[in-house]
Scaffold this motif. Structure first.
Motif, mmCIF file in Angstrom:
data_model
loop_
_atom_site.group_PDB
_atom_site.id
_atom_site.type_symbol
_atom_site.label_atom_id
_atom_site.label_comp_id
_atom_site.label_asym_id
_atom_site.label_seq_id
_atom_site.Cartn_x
_atom_site.Cartn_y
_atom_site.Cartn_z
ATOM 1 N N MET A 10 0.915 -1.302 0.050
ATOM 2 C CA MET A 10 -0.009 0.011 0.118
ATOM 3 C C MET A 10 0.826 1.388 0.000
ATOM 4 S SD MET A 10 -3.033 0.983 -0.046
ATOM 5 C CE MET A 10 -4.341 1.885 0.744
ATOM 6 N N ILE A 11 2.007 0.967 0.580
ATOM 7 C CA ILE A 11 2.951 2.258 0.467
ATOM 8 C C ILE A 11 3.362 2.639 -0.897
ATOM 9 C CG2 ILE A 11 5.078 3.113 1.262
ATOM 10 C CD1 ILE A 11 4.863 1.663 3.924
ATOM 11 N N LEU A 12 3.500 1.458 -1.712
ATOM 12 C CA LEU A 12 3.863 1.756 -2.990
ATOM 13 C C LEU A 12 2.787 2.605 -3.920
ATOM 14 C CD1 LEU A 12 5.840 1.677 -5.511
ATOM 15 C CD2 LEU A 12 4.796 -0.446 -5.852
ATOM 16 N N ALA A 13 1.552 2.246 -3.441
ATOM 17 C CA ALA A 13 0.301 3.246 -3.956
ATOM 18 C C ALA A 13 0.494 4.704 -3.673
ATOM 19 C CB ALA A 13 -0.918 2.662 -3.582
ATOM 20 N N TRP A 14 0.823 5.007 -2.484
ATOM 21 C CA TRP A 14 0.979 6.475 -2.151
ATOM 22 C C TRP A 14 2.223 6.969 -2.673
ATOM 23 C CZ3 TRP A 14 -3.029 8.908 -0.357
ATOM 24 C CH2 TRP A 14 -3.986 8.260 0.152
ATOM 25 N N VAL A 15 3.161 6.298 -2.841
ATOM 26 C CA VAL A 15 4.576 6.679 -3.481
ATOM 27 C C VAL A 15 4.115 7.071 -5.064
ATOM 28 C CG1 VAL A 15 6.618 6.229 -4.473
ATOM 29 C CG2 VAL A 15 6.173 5.618 -2.196
ATOM 30 N N VAL A 16 3.173 6.378 -5.529
ATOM 31 C CA VAL A 16 2.692 6.664 -6.868
ATOM 32 C C VAL A 16 2.164 8.115 -6.966
ATOM 33 C CG1 VAL A 16 1.306 6.157 -8.760
ATOM 34 C CG2 VAL A 16 2.821 4.382 -7.669
ATOM 35 N N VAL A 17 1.188 8.350 -5.772
ATOM 36 C CA VAL A 17 0.456 9.674 -5.809
ATOM 37 C C VAL A 17 1.431 11.047 -5.696
ATOM 38 C CG1 VAL A 17 -0.858 10.955 -4.315
ATOM 39 C CG2 VAL A 17 -1.536 8.730 -4.781
ATOM 40 N N ALA A 18 2.730 10.678 -5.078
ATOM 41 C CA ALA A 18 3.630 11.809 -4.980
ATOM 42 C C ALA A 18 4.296 11.634 -6.575
ATOM 43 C CB ALA A 18 4.699 11.537 -3.805
ATOM 44 N N GLY A 19 4.941 10.600 -7.055
ATOM 45 C CA GLY A 19 5.113 10.470 -8.418
ATOM 46 C C GLY A 19 4.275 11.455 -9.205
ATOM 47 N N GLU A 20 3.073 11.192 -9.262
ATOM 48 C CA GLU A 20 2.205 12.027 -10.199
ATOM 49 C C GLU A 20 2.266 13.461 -9.961
ATOM 50 O OE1 GLU A 20 -0.152 11.056 -12.322
ATOM 51 O OE2 GLU A 20 0.090 8.956 -12.113
ATOM 52 N N ALA A 21 2.086 13.859 -8.870
ATOM 53 C CA ALA A 21 2.539 15.235 -8.237
ATOM 54 C C ALA A 21 3.707 15.732 -8.947
ATOM 55 C CB ALA A 21 2.391 15.650 -6.871
ATOM 56 N N ALA A 22 4.831 14.879 -8.817
ATOM 57 C CA ALA A 22 6.161 15.389 -9.359
ATOM 58 C C ALA A 22 6.178 15.458 -10.713
ATOM 59 C CB ALA A 22 7.202 14.385 -8.786
ATOM 60 N N THR A 23 5.335 14.406 -11.499
ATOM 61 C CA THR A 23 5.401 14.394 -12.801
ATOM 62 C C THR A 23 4.600 15.570 -13.450
ATOM 63 O OG1 THR A 23 5.496 11.795 -13.010
ATOM 64 C CG2 THR A 23 4.742 12.702 -14.623
ATOM 65 N N ALA A 24 3.583 15.812 -12.895
ATOM 66 C CA ALA A 24 2.791 16.918 -13.293
ATOM 67 C C ALA A 24 3.579 18.258 -13.261
ATOM 68 C CB ALA A 24 1.409 17.051 -12.502
ATOM 69 N N PHE A 25 4.106 18.468 -12.240
ATOM 70 C CA PHE A 25 4.963 19.636 -12.174
ATOM 71 C C PHE A 25 5.919 19.618 -13.103
ATOM 72 C CE2 PHE A 25 8.764 22.128 -10.557
ATOM 73 C CZ PHE A 25 8.119 23.261 -10.130
#
Length: 109
Positions: A1-16
């Protein structure tokens, strides 16, 4: 489940990073930008849809159906950055609510 939240943070970085690249290569001429803004928005939305879809699949794969809960948050950084990034960088496009006018001869504040 931690990896799922890491993906959310990765989405924010990719969007930026994606929005930063858009702002670096967009024409800042007001006449050209108005004409091309819809095309830029469609390209950005396509990139966002691909990234959000890929991120959602990764979250589902890593955490099962529980990974779909954080997957619902993947689109938020893409929308927020596009919406408020445009207003910050190109204020003259939003003169109806306080942005600088297009025909201003003097530099803005």
């Amino acid at each position: 489940m931690i990896l799922a939240w890491v993906v959310v943070a990765g989405e924010a970085a990719t969007a930026f990073v994606t929005l930063d690249l858009f702002f670096r290569y967009m024409s800042v001429d007001p006449a050209l930008l108005r004409e091309r803004l819809l095309r830029h928005a469609l390209v950005y939305a396509t990139i966002a849809a691909l990234c959000v879809g890929g991120g959602s699949i990764a979250q589902w794969w890593s955490a099962g159906y529980g990974g779909l809960v954080p997957a619902a948050l993947n689109w938020i950084p893409w929308w927020l950055l596009w919406r408020f990034g445009l207003r910050k960088q190109f204020t003259y496009l939003f003169k109806s609510d306080g942005g600088r006018p297009l025909d201003s001869k003097r530099p803005g504040p």
